[in-house]
Design an enzyme around this catalytic site. Structure first.
Site, short mmCIF file in Angstrom:
data_model
loop_
_atom_site.label_atom_id
_atom_site.label_comp_id
_atom_site.label_asym_id
_atom_site.label_seq_id
_atom_site.Cartn_x
_atom_site.Cartn_y
_atom_site.Cartn_z
N LYS B 150 39.89 35.02 49.77
CA LYS B 150 41.06 36.30 50.14
C LYS B 150 40.27 36.91 51.32
O LYS B 150 39.37 36.85 51.68
CB LYS B 150 41.26 37.04 48.99
N HIS B 180 37.67 36.94 43.01
CA HIS B 180 36.24 36.93 42.07
C HIS B 180 36.54 38.16 41.12
O HIS B 180 35.53 37.87 40.01
CB HIS B 180 35.03 37.07 43.07
N LYS B 184 35.35 37.92 36.27
CA LYS B 184 34.58 38.77 35.61
C LYS B 184 34.87 38.47 34.08
O LYS B 184 35.96 38.43 33.70
CB LYS B 184 34.60 40.17 35.80
N HIS B 242 42.95 42.09 44.59
CA HIS B 242 42.39 42.55 43.34
C HIS B 242 43.43 43.48 42.51
O HIS B 242 43.20 43.30 41.30
CB HIS B 242 40.98 43.40 43.74
N LYS B 341 37.20 54.07 50.16
CA LYS B 341 35.83 53.92 50.54
C LYS B 341 35.06 55.24 50.39
O LYS B 341 35.93 56.26 50.69
CB LYS B 341 35.67 53.32 51.87
#
Lengths: 497, 497
Positions: B150, B180, B184, B242, B341
């Protein structure tokens, strides 16, 4: 809440119940500063003379020894004992002789303004006489309370007689019928779980619950109670009170408020909704057993008849019942009740078995998919386990794994908090009757059980023999198998925490 | 399942992703004996010459150093490294120069019958060229697979171009688009929990769930990715992939079987059911922010514009979105999405907030009654907490107490199992595409987000400034407050286990 400054009068203060349960509970409450300073503990027993002081000292010493024996080692402390013993008064008193000790008790109580709380640690046969003598000596103030130990009666009629008799002297609101099972923190936590968690309250009915199991399993045999027990049997000793009370708490509708009056009303509704078992229904839905020779916890155990010394007794030492509650919430959900002596392990437990998931989305390799269960353990330890399925995180592929979550985790409270008698006694001291049994509950329980007891008495069948140290007769397993269910027996040596 | 004897070709083998994530993951899989012995790991990088061997040795040494740095101390072992390094092949290759290294790669692959698995650790802008060169050298066998990192594209149109281009060379079934987060273990455990527990599957809809929160919170700023990030922003960097993937897994209908094809179909249905946000809806349902000066984890952090060196950028470094899924199951349930962030703590979490119980039966003194929550923590640690109410067992009266149960408890797996990249790589090796993203998912995500990005670009408003080290702009709190909800922010120093 009523006045909490009471004087606790234990009739039968020298008996087993008093020394093993009540005194340790009161001592713990004292140490924990849960007893008002003014509270006196007055023990009556026949064998002490009120004129000579040595009998009193000897008895106080017996209490001390009992505490040292029944408390945990670190709980007994000479300083606390000294202060506790200052609360103790001893009266030599004969329950049935109105002159012996009653005037002394009366004089003692008149020294304080405290409300008397009479604890009848007595056989129910003398409850009436005790009330008469209390009345004769003007000891029944309008606020005076009386605490009765189970079992109340032998059947519906005898229970009614006892309740009527006590009711002549005390208003129902001041009568506290004890069932110490209800004093267990975990039983109360069960109510909190049910009513404070969306996840549980939404799934507490026949749509979600497959069945409920309640097991009270003992390893002991007669333990010197032969006379009492052979007249009673498992139904009278365990089902009528403990088992049905636990069933009520599991099954009751949410009250508007969790107060004594409303909880009682809901419990009575459950008992009245129990589907009557009569005639052939009894044969189909109950199994009664009597233990034979076997090995319990590594020790040989004589069979019941041998231990009793009477080869013709048909008293049941084990009973399993499939009950149904005929109301909207529980239609079609079996409640399996089981209790017995000389079984493989001592434990008490409520199992809520949820239905299976609607559809299995996992491939066959992913392992067994077990249905959720809530397991409420009352004895020998108290805890609540929630059984869920999760992914086995040690494997890369999706593999199902059963896990048990401990809902009591994180509450590492000292063991004295777990004293159900302390809890119950303090409730009586505070005048909170939430955890006590109303006479209507006693009546409704007997009303459901009387036909069963009658049927057995009249039938020519004997109880099925089971080997001591097993889980009871195999017929009890068959009872569930018909429905596709299976008893949850703890594995040998299973450690629940 | 496809053939598992593959050769893994990492284009961009010397890049950050390869050294920090892919090599450690492959090393762990190797140590764990999860890679077939025949599997070679071929890293291509521009800076190595294929004629001189010293460049190769130097690069292999860089991999070794990277492993020592990024693995946990006890994981690196000279013996394992020796065996692992024997799998490694290095090819000096220029993606865009068909003569530089491509013939050598072709020769290397022809030494084995293994299916090639091409991992594009490359900027999407050269995906097409890479495909062309693979085709030109006849390296695209019918079974050859390609793994794409991605983000795919910059908007719907550019994503379609990339997917079309790669699609010219590889069938969709052989294209593995990585996210990813889906690797998990806890994300997969969420699926297991949902579909294997009656207690959850029955209460997974608008009747039971009040709202869902998904937060991906970072503490870092630009970290040297200024050029990429200022062109992307939080929505492209985190939401499109995500956040929306996690939303899909929470919201999807139970598939008939949990296989790749069916899960993808269900995820696409969720994305297509997202209520479109256009015009004023965007203003009402989104908050975008940009960090200003502040203190993060005790260190001063420059504001975004300052760090970037461009005082006019309107790139969002924070976004909060109130989304709705317009289908039968989720009607009326807000999904609150948030990422940013330079926030106070680094963590990723999904919160399932259940509705309150129907009625409070406890007296007011009994304390606060919190609604149940399922908290799925993905970062920095992975766990699932179930928040329930219980009785405070340290008190005699009924007092409510919130407790968190750890649903991962008892699965103390070694940390290497938690390597999401390893999991994802092994799935690609096995040809299991369950946890990868179909092009239709990419398309549906952009379709929902494009109007938002357009609107912001055209609007004159700048993102709201928030101080670095906070939980973002207060406007994000207001967004939930309108619905009576509140973000779950972990307390400072909160330790989830």
């Amino acid at each position: 809440m009523s006045q909490t400054t009471v004087d606790i009068v234990i009739f039968g203060g020298g008996g087993d119940l008093s020394l093993r349960k009540l005194m340790p509970a009161l001592y713990r409450a004292h140490v924990n500063q849960e007893l008002d300073k003014s509270i006196r503990i007055i023990a009556t027993l026949r064998s002490v003379s009120n004129s000579a002081d040595n009998g009193r000292d000897e008895f106080v010493n017996r209490i001390k020894q009992a505490l040292q024996k029944h408390l945990q080692a670190q709980e007994f402390n000479p300083g606390h004992w000294q202060a506790f013993s200052e609360r103790l008064c001893v009266v030599g008193l004969d329950i049935v002789d109105t002159n012996k000790g009653w005037p002394e008790l009366s004089a003692l109580l008149s020294l304080s303004d405290n409300t008397p709380l009479f604890y009848f640690a007595l056989p129910p046969s003398v409850y009436g006489t005790a009330c008469e003598n209390l009345a004769e000596h003007n000891l029944i103030h309008p606020d005076a309370r009386v605490v009765l130990e189970k079992p109340i009666g032998y059947d519906r009629e005898s229970a009614e007689q006892i309740n009527n008799k006590v009711g002549e002297y005390f208003p129902e609101a001041n009568i506290y019928r004890i069932d110490h099972y209800l004093g267990k923190e975990t039983v109360q936590n069960l109510m909190v779980l049910r009513f404070s968690n969306y996840l549980f309250e939404q799934l507490w009915d026949s749509k979600s619950i497959d069945h409920v199991q309640i097991t009270l399993s003992e390893t002991v045999g007669l333990e010197g109670r032969a006379g009492f027990y052979d007249n009673a049997g498992a139904v009278r000793d365990m089902v009528q009170n403990h088992l049905l009370q636990l069933l009520c708490l599991v099954a009751m509708e949410p009250a508007s408020k969790l107060c004594a009056k409303e909880i009682r009303a809901e419990k009575i509704k459950v008992l009245n909704a129990l589907r009557p078992l009569t005639g052939d229904d009894i044969k189909q839905n109950t199994v009664r057993g009597q233990y034979g020779f076997g090995v319990v916890s590594g020790c040989e155990q004589r069979g019941y008849l041998d231990e009793l010394g009477n080869p013709t007794s048909t008293t049941e030492t084990f009973v399993a019942i499939r009950a149904h509650i005929d109301n909207w919430r529980w239609a079609g959900v079996p409640f399996y009740l089981r209790t017995g002596k000389c079984l493989q392990q001592r434990y008490s437990e409520i199992v809520i078995q949820y239905k299976p998931v609607s559809h299995r989305v996992f491939c066959e390799d992913a392992g067994e998919l077990c249905s959720n269960r809530l397991v409420v353990r009352l004895q020998p330890d108290e805890n609540i386990q929630l059984e869920l399925m999760t992914k086995d995180l040690e494997r890369t592929d999706v593999h199902l794994q059963k896990m048990s979550l401990n809902l009591n985790e994180g509450s590492k409270q000292p063991s004295n908090i777990r004293d159900a008698y302390k809890r119950i006694l303090l409730d009586a001291v505070r005048g909170d009757s939430t955890l006590f049994t109303h006479r209507d509950e006693v009546d409704a329980s007997w009303k459901w059980l009387d036909p069963m007891l009658d049927y057995w008495q009249k039938s020519k069948d004997s109880p099925v023999e089971y080997s001591a140290g097993t889980w009871g007769p195999t017929e009890a397993d068959q009872l569930l198998k018909k429905d596709g269910a299976i008893w949850r027996n703890p594995k040998n040596g299973e450690q629940s925490q």
